[in-house]
Design an enzyme around this catalytic site. Structure first.
Site, short mmCIF file in Angstrom:
data_model
loop_
_atom_site.label_atom_id
_atom_site.label_comp_id
_atom_site.label_asym_id
_atom_site.label_seq_id
_atom_site.Cartn_x
_atom_site.Cartn_y
_atom_site.Cartn_z
N LYS A 8 56.86 67.59 -13.61
CA LYS A 8 56.99 66.52 -14.61
C LYS A 8 55.61 66.17 -15.13
O LYS A 8 54.68 65.95 -14.35
CB LYS A 8 57.63 65.29 -13.96
CG LYS A 8 58.26 64.35 -14.95
CD LYS A 8 59.47 64.95 -15.64
CE LYS A 8 60.60 63.99 -15.83
NZ LYS A 8 61.80 64.68 -16.35
N THR B 83 62.88 67.71 -11.89
CA THR B 83 61.66 67.02 -12.35
C THR B 83 61.93 65.52 -12.46
O THR B 83 61.02 64.72 -12.32
CB THR B 83 61.15 67.59 -13.68
OG1 THR B 83 62.06 67.26 -14.72
CG2 THR B 83 60.93 69.09 -13.61
N ASP B 84 63.19 65.15 -12.68
CA ASP B 84 63.53 63.73 -12.72
C ASP B 84 63.27 63.08 -11.36
O ASP B 84 62.75 61.95 -11.28
CB ASP B 84 65.00 63.56 -13.12
CG ASP B 84 65.31 62.11 -13.42
OD1 ASP B 84 64.73 61.56 -14.38
OD2 ASP B 84 66.10 61.51 -12.66
N PHE C 252 15.18 69.92 -30.81
CA PHE C 252 15.67 71.30 -30.79
C PHE C 252 14.71 72.13 -31.63
O PHE C 252 14.69 72.01 -32.85
CB PHE C 252 17.10 71.37 -31.33
CG PHE C 252 17.75 72.72 -31.14
CD1 PHE C 252 17.87 73.27 -29.87
CD2 PHE C 252 18.24 73.44 -32.23
CE1 PHE C 252 18.46 74.52 -29.69
CE2 PHE C 252 18.83 74.68 -32.05
CZ PHE C 252 18.94 75.21 -30.78
N GLN D 83 21.93 72.25 -24.01
CA GLN D 83 22.02 73.11 -22.83
C GLN D 83 21.10 72.62 -21.72
O GLN D 83 21.45 72.59 -20.53
CB GLN D 83 21.63 74.57 -23.21
CG GLN D 83 22.64 75.31 -24.08
CD GLN D 83 22.46 75.10 -25.58
OE1 GLN D 83 21.94 74.08 -26.03
NE2 GLN D 83 22.92 76.05 -26.38
N ASN E 245 28.40 68.77 -29.40
CA ASN E 245 27.22 68.16 -30.03
C ASN E 245 27.71 67.37 -31.24
O ASN E 245 28.10 67.95 -32.25
CB ASN E 245 26.25 69.28 -30.44
CG ASN E 245 24.86 68.76 -30.78
OD1 ASN E 245 24.65 67.54 -30.82
ND2 ASN E 245 23.94 69.66 -31.02
N HIS F 8 26.97 65.79 -34.15
CA HIS F 8 25.77 65.82 -34.99
C HIS F 8 25.60 64.54 -35.81
O HIS F 8 26.55 64.04 -36.41
CB HIS F 8 25.83 67.00 -35.95
CG HIS F 8 26.02 68.32 -35.28
ND1 HIS F 8 25.05 68.89 -34.47
CD2 HIS F 8 27.06 69.19 -35.29
CE1 HIS F 8 25.51 70.06 -34.02
NE2 HIS F 8 26.72 70.26 -34.49
O1 LIG Z 1 20.95 71.48 -28.49
C1 LIG Z 1 21.29 72.33 -29.32
N1 LIG Z 1 21.69 73.55 -28.88
C2 LIG Z 1 22.08 74.55 -29.75
O2 LIG Z 1 22.43 75.67 -29.33
C3 LIG Z 1 22.07 74.23 -31.12
N2 LIG Z 1 22.38 74.93 -32.24
C4 LIG Z 1 22.18 74.11 -33.30
O3 LIG Z 1 22.41 74.42 -34.52
N3 LIG Z 1 21.74 72.89 -32.90
C5 LIG Z 1 21.66 72.94 -31.54
N4 LIG Z 1 21.27 72.02 -30.63
#
Ligand SMILES: O=c1[nH]c(=O)c2[nH]c(=O)[nH]c2[nH]1
Length: 281
Positions: free
Chosen positions: A12, A57-58, A158, A218, A244, A246
């Site tokens: 369930k 499942t009930d 970055f 990362q 991410n 943005h």
């Molecule tokens: O922290 C980031 N990792 C990425 O792999 C990546 N690629 C991207 O366009 N911006 C970012 N920023």
């Protein structure tokens, strides 16, 4: 060529349950959603329609509500362990029980520093999750957090990435870092203090995110996982999913204005999606 049943499960989903725990001077309110997923000897149910080995499942749904009365009193992990053990020990036809639990956040209202005894505000979308798997090899408890929306306004950049004929992204040493994090970690024991551990691990994740000098998503994902493994010996493995979210610098030059890294377009899609699992060697 013969045909046979492959892997199959049933149970369930979305057993939505709320509970009031009445303390003498305040009410504790909890809201959870439970999935019960059973594996076992269900071949003849599929092949010849013999339901004699099926716990409906009930009934599974009713069991969750009935056992919640006495056994959902502290962590969702402890309740999940009780449920898994109940289904496993009362159903010899079942070889594996998987219980997935999600707890919604409610925070008690506060007025002038005083916590209200029975009124709550939503704690946002963030949810505490737990998965219990019980089978002949033992019991595994995985805990996590979903929809953990976090952001920092600096200490993130970055730079020095691959550039080719399609690259338009500008390097930055100072950007917004926002993510809706999904994290889960596997404990190496089921006899541990789940509430304290959850709070400690959540704080460690947030503190690392806040204090890390981030060279990429990362880089911070790894740092957050590494911090948890360094601090909590009961965690063997942690997985993070970090979209991410943005916030892209808006071009104010078209209006003859400077953008001193303070006005952005927040975009939903497309989004970078970074995932990783950090383990002990
Ligand atoms: O922290 C980031 N990792 C990425 O792999 C990546 N690629 C991207 O366009 N911006 C970012 N920023």
């Amino acid at each position: 060529m013969s045909i046979k049943l492959g892997k199959n499960t049933y149970g369930k989903n979305a057993v939505n349950l709320s509970k009031i725990i009445r303390h003498p001077d305040y009410h504790e309110f909890r809201q959870i959603s439970v999935n019960v997923i059973l594996e076992g000897d269900f071949e003849t149910a599929h092949t010849i329609g013999d339901n004699s080995k099926l716990l409906p499942t009930d009934t599974q749904k009713n069991t969750v509500y009935a056992l919640a009365k006495e056994h959902f009193v502290s962590s969702i992990e402890a309740f999940g362990l009780y449920l898994a053990n109940y289904f496993a020990s009362n159903n010899p036809q079942v070889s594996q029980v998987r219980i997935e639990l999600t707890e919604h956040s409610w925070t008690r209202m506060r007025f002038n520093g005083t916590i209200h005894p029975h009124a709550y505000c939503s704690g946002g979308n963030e949810k505490h999750t737990a998965t219990i798997v019980q089978n002949k090899n033992g019991i595994e408890v995985t805990t996590g957090i979903t929809d953990l929306l976090i952001l920092k306004t600096t200490d993130s950049g970055f730079e020095r990435y691959i550039k080719d004929q399609y690259t338009t992204l500008k390097e930055t040493s100072d950007r917004i870092f926002a993510t809706q994090c999904e994290v889960s970690w596997v404990y190496n024991s089921s006899k541990i203090l789940f509430v304290e551990l959850f709070n400690g691990i959540r704080t460690t994740l947030l503190q690392t995110f806040a204090d890390h000098h981030s060279l990429s998503v990362q880089h911070t994902l790894y740092a957050m996982g590494e911090a948890v493994l360094n601090k909590f010996a009961v965690v063997n493995e942690i997985s993070l999913k970090m979209p991410n979210k943005h916030h892209i610098l808006f071009n104010l030059e078209q209006f003859g204005m400077d953008n001193k890294n303070d006005v952005f377009i927040a975009t939903d899609e497309p989004f970078g999606y970074i995932t990783g699992t950090i383990v002990r060697e």
